[in-house]
Design a protein around this motif. Sequence first.
Motif, PDB file in Angstrom:
ATOM      1  N   ALA A  69       0.848  -1.196   0.000  1.00 36.70           N
ATOM      2  CA  ALA A  69       0.000   0.000   0.000  1.00 36.70           C
ATOM      3  C   ALA A  69       0.885   1.248   0.000  1.00 36.70           C
ATOM      4  O   ALA A  69       1.893   1.290   0.705  1.00 36.70           O
ATOM      5  CB  ALA A  69      -0.880  -0.007   1.248  1.00 36.70           C
TER       6      ALA A  69
ATOM      7  N   ASN B 158      -1.801  -5.967  -6.599  1.00 34.16           N
ATOM      8  CA  ASN B 158      -2.212  -6.558  -5.328  1.00 34.16           C
ATOM      9  C   ASN B 158      -3.472  -5.851  -4.846  1.00 34.16           C
ATOM     10  O   ASN B 158      -3.493  -4.625  -4.726  1.00 34.16           O
ATOM     11  CB  ASN B 158      -1.103  -6.404  -4.268  1.00 34.16           C
ATOM     12  CG  ASN B 158      -1.573  -6.827  -2.878  1.00 34.16           C
ATOM     13  OD1 ASN B 158      -2.044  -6.019  -2.081  1.00 34.16           O
ATOM     14  ND2 ASN B 158      -1.461  -8.094  -2.590  1.00 34.16           N
TER      15      ASN B 158
ATOM     16  N   GLU C 190       2.974 -16.329   3.755  1.00 36.39           N
ATOM     17  CA  GLU C 190       3.594 -15.176   4.410  1.00 36.39           C
ATOM     18  C   GLU C 190       3.643 -15.362   5.929  1.00 36.39           C
ATOM     19  O   GLU C 190       2.607 -15.472   6.585  1.00 36.39           O
ATOM     20  CB  GLU C 190       2.800 -13.902   4.056  1.00 36.39           C
ATOM     21  CG  GLU C 190       3.508 -12.639   4.466  1.00 36.39           C
ATOM     22  CD  GLU C 190       2.566 -11.450   4.438  1.00 36.39           C
ATOM     23  OE1 GLU C 190       2.824 -10.513   3.679  1.00 36.39           O
ATOM     24  OE2 GLU C 190       1.571 -11.463   5.192  1.00 36.39           O
TER      25      GLU C 190
ATOM     26  N   GLY D 143       6.474  -7.346   7.233  1.00 40.52           N
ATOM     27  CA  GLY D 143       5.924  -6.029   7.471  1.00 40.52           C
ATOM     28  C   GLY D 143       4.470  -6.000   7.031  1.00 40.52           C
ATOM     29  O   GLY D 143       4.060  -6.762   6.168  1.00 40.52           O
TER      30      GLY D 143
ATOM     31  N   GLY E 134      10.568 -11.997   6.254  1.00 44.78           N
ATOM     32  CA  GLY E 134      11.899 -12.205   6.815  1.00 44.78           C
ATOM     33  C   GLY E 134      12.961 -12.525   5.786  1.00 44.78           C
ATOM     34  O   GLY E 134      14.029 -13.012   6.143  1.00 44.78           O
TER      35      GLY E 134
ATOM     36  N   GLN F 271       8.835 -13.536  -2.026  1.00 42.78           N
ATOM     37  CA  GLN F 271       8.248 -12.190  -2.124  1.00 42.78           C
ATOM     38  C   GLN F 271       8.861 -11.365  -0.996  1.00 42.78           C
ATOM     39  O   GLN F 271       8.868 -11.800   0.157  1.00 42.78           O
ATOM     40  CB  GLN F 271       6.730 -12.236  -1.983  1.00 42.78           C
ATOM     41  CG  GLN F 271       6.122 -10.835  -1.789  1.00 42.78           C
ATOM     42  CD  GLN F 271       4.622 -10.810  -1.961  1.00 42.78           C
ATOM     43  OE1 GLN F 271       4.112 -11.096  -3.038  1.00 42.78           O
ATOM     44  NE2 GLN F 271       3.896 -10.458  -0.910  1.00 42.78           N
TER      45      GLN F 271
ATOM     46  N   GLY G 158       8.970  -7.428   0.844  1.00 48.27           N
ATOM     47  CA  GLY G 158       8.385  -6.107   0.960  1.00 48.27           C
ATOM     48  C   GLY G 158       9.408  -5.133   1.512  1.00 48.27           C
ATOM     49  O   GLY G 158       9.864  -4.215   0.833  1.00 48.27           O
ATOM     50  N   THR G 159       9.818  -5.381   2.759  1.00 44.49           N
ATOM     51  CA  THR G 159      10.699  -4.450   3.470  1.00 44.49           C
ATOM     52  C   THR G 159      11.973  -4.161   2.666  1.00 44.49           C
ATOM     53  O   THR G 159      12.405  -3.006   2.583  1.00 44.49           O
ATOM     54  CB  THR G 159      11.038  -5.031   4.863  1.00 44.49           C
ATOM     55  OG1 THR G 159       9.799  -5.309   5.541  1.00 44.49           O
ATOM     56  CG2 THR G 159      11.849  -4.073   5.687  1.00 44.49           C
TER      57      THR G 159
HETATM   58  C1  FMN Z   1       4.811  -0.720   3.930  1.00 42.71           C
HETATM   59  C2  FMN Z   1       4.197  -2.046   3.612  1.00 42.71           C
HETATM   60  C3  FMN Z   1       2.918  -2.100   3.059  1.00 42.71           C
HETATM   61  C4  FMN Z   1       2.335  -3.342   2.721  1.00 42.71           C
HETATM   62  N1  FMN Z   1       1.094  -3.363   2.145  1.00 42.71           N
HETATM   63  C5  FMN Z   1       0.569  -4.550   1.718  1.00 42.71           C
HETATM   64  C6  FMN Z   1      -0.673  -4.599   1.010  1.00 42.71           C
HETATM   65  O1  FMN Z   1      -1.332  -3.578   0.760  1.00 42.71           O
HETATM   66  N2  FMN Z   1      -1.135  -5.813   0.586  1.00 42.71           N
HETATM   67  C7  FMN Z   1      -0.432  -6.982   0.815  1.00 42.71           C
HETATM   68  O2  FMN Z   1      -0.878  -8.053   0.408  1.00 42.71           O
HETATM   69  N3  FMN Z   1       0.742  -6.959   1.506  1.00 42.71           N
HETATM   70  C8  FMN Z   1       1.251  -5.781   1.928  1.00 42.71           C
HETATM   71  N4  FMN Z   1       2.472  -5.771   2.579  1.00 42.71           N
HETATM   72  C9  FMN Z   1       3.220  -7.038   2.740  1.00 42.71           C
HETATM   73  C10 FMN Z   1       4.228  -7.230   1.589  1.00 42.71           C
HETATM   74  O3  FMN Z   1       3.544  -7.306   0.356  1.00 42.71           O
HETATM   75  C11 FMN Z   1       5.080  -8.504   1.759  1.00 42.71           C
HETATM   76  O4  FMN Z   1       4.307  -9.683   1.677  1.00 42.71           O
HETATM   77  C12 FMN Z   1       5.818  -8.495   3.101  1.00 42.71           C
HETATM   78  O5  FMN Z   1       6.412  -7.235   3.313  1.00 42.71           O
HETATM   79  C13 FMN Z   1       6.878  -9.596   3.111  1.00 42.71           C
HETATM   80  O6  FMN Z   1       7.616  -9.592   4.289  1.00 42.71           O
HETATM   81  P1  FMN Z   1       8.980  -8.729   4.500  1.00 42.71           P
HETATM   82  O7  FMN Z   1       8.511  -7.368   4.874  1.00 42.71           O
HETATM   83  O8  FMN Z   1       9.655  -9.434   5.606  1.00 42.71           O
HETATM   84  O9  FMN Z   1       9.724  -8.769   3.201  1.00 42.71           O
HETATM   85  C14 FMN Z   1       3.054  -4.546   2.968  1.00 42.71           C
HETATM   86  C15 FMN Z   1       4.329  -4.479   3.545  1.00 42.71           C
HETATM   87  C16 FMN Z   1       4.915  -3.267   3.861  1.00 42.71           C
HETATM   88  C17 FMN Z   1       6.303  -3.244   4.459  1.00 42.71           C
END
Ligand code: FMN
Length: 322
Positions: free
Chosen positions: A21, A69, A137, A142, A170, A189, A191-192
């Motif tokens: 997001a 997404n 996940e 995050g 992670g 996948q 995110g962070t």
């Molecule tokens: C700032 C932020 C916003 C996120 N927003 C969404 C979202 O809108 N939809 C979603 O499915 N996952 C969302 N996620 C999760 C990420 O898509 C991803 O699956 C996740 O960050 C993976 O773990 P990691 O942070 O350890 O890499 C978000 C993660 C972060 C850090």
Amino acid sequence: MHTAICDLFDIEYPVIQGGMAWLGTAELASAVSEGGGLGLIGAGNAPPSWVRQQIRSTRERTTKPFGVNIMLMSPFVAEIIEVILEEGVPIVTTGGGNPGVHIPRFKQAGLKVMPVVSSVALAKRLERAGSDAFVAEGMESGGHIGETATMALVPQVVDAVAVPVVAAGGIGDGRGLAAALSLGAQGVQMGTRFVCAEECVAHPRFKQKLLEARDRATVATGYTTGHPVRCLENRLTRQFMAMERDGASVAELEGFGEGKLELGIIEGDLEGGSLMAGQIAGLIKEIKPAAAIIREIVAEAEWGIAKLNFFVHNHVVFEQSP
Ligand SMILES: Cc1cc2nc3c(=O)[nH]c(=O)nc-3n(C[C@H](O)[C@H](O)[C@H](O)COP(=O)(O)O)c2cc1C
């Protein structure tokens, strides 16, 4: 490195950028797809017109596959689905709930659907509904999280379904990718890690805070609402947790949380805003282009797997070597 997920999505490397997001914009999604991974536009709570504009802008920047997404808690889910179908986006992922009712429409239109799941039960149900793959996940991630850690969740989802599984939560470098493949996943996948991509529109203060984060920098809040979220600890998380301890209602907590994500990650209010991030934040030390992040992770995983192979076959004692 080529896996089933590369074939499914027609991508070069099994590395997917989580559809975040506010941050999963055309800039980041196109940079990841151009870098050989799969970029995702994060619809979040954004209006359908914004999602359409991001899809078009991504198409102007890359001819490679990308996806959207859908955050299932958004008030605009129905309209966003229409936009995705009208614009001919080839891949959809979903977060924050059960997308079962929507899957048949996507499948009829020929899209590939990959829900994010945090339990075996949901993965099994959504496989019957027609999912093409899953993101399993873990609660290290995050953003919105489930209850089970990646290390425990991934192999259990892998054993429960026949379609490819992508590990999330992670993972921040090639060791994480190699570990995910060992657990039976067909890709990762992140995110962070991608928040600290050069192309990510996150506020520079938020990126800097991530670079300074240590292993215990994050907390999960919101268990009492049924929708826990992992963020960097700050004044906001402390206030939120105090409200939870004092028995605040779900409506009060949701009201308090409203607008805080944009305030934190876009406007850069490090104490008053929500800084969604995962436990892997402590590992991230550099801001780099998304393509470099992908290249390095894949190369490091290939090297790590080769090294393990050598150690195993030569009965060499493991060293803490780079
Ligand atoms: C700032 C932020 C916003 C996120 N927003 C969404 C979202 O809108 N939809 C979603 O499915 N996952 C969302 N996620 C999760 C990420 O898509 C991803 O699956 C996740 O960050 C993976 O773990 P990691 O942070 O350890 O890499 C978000 C993660 C972060 C850090």
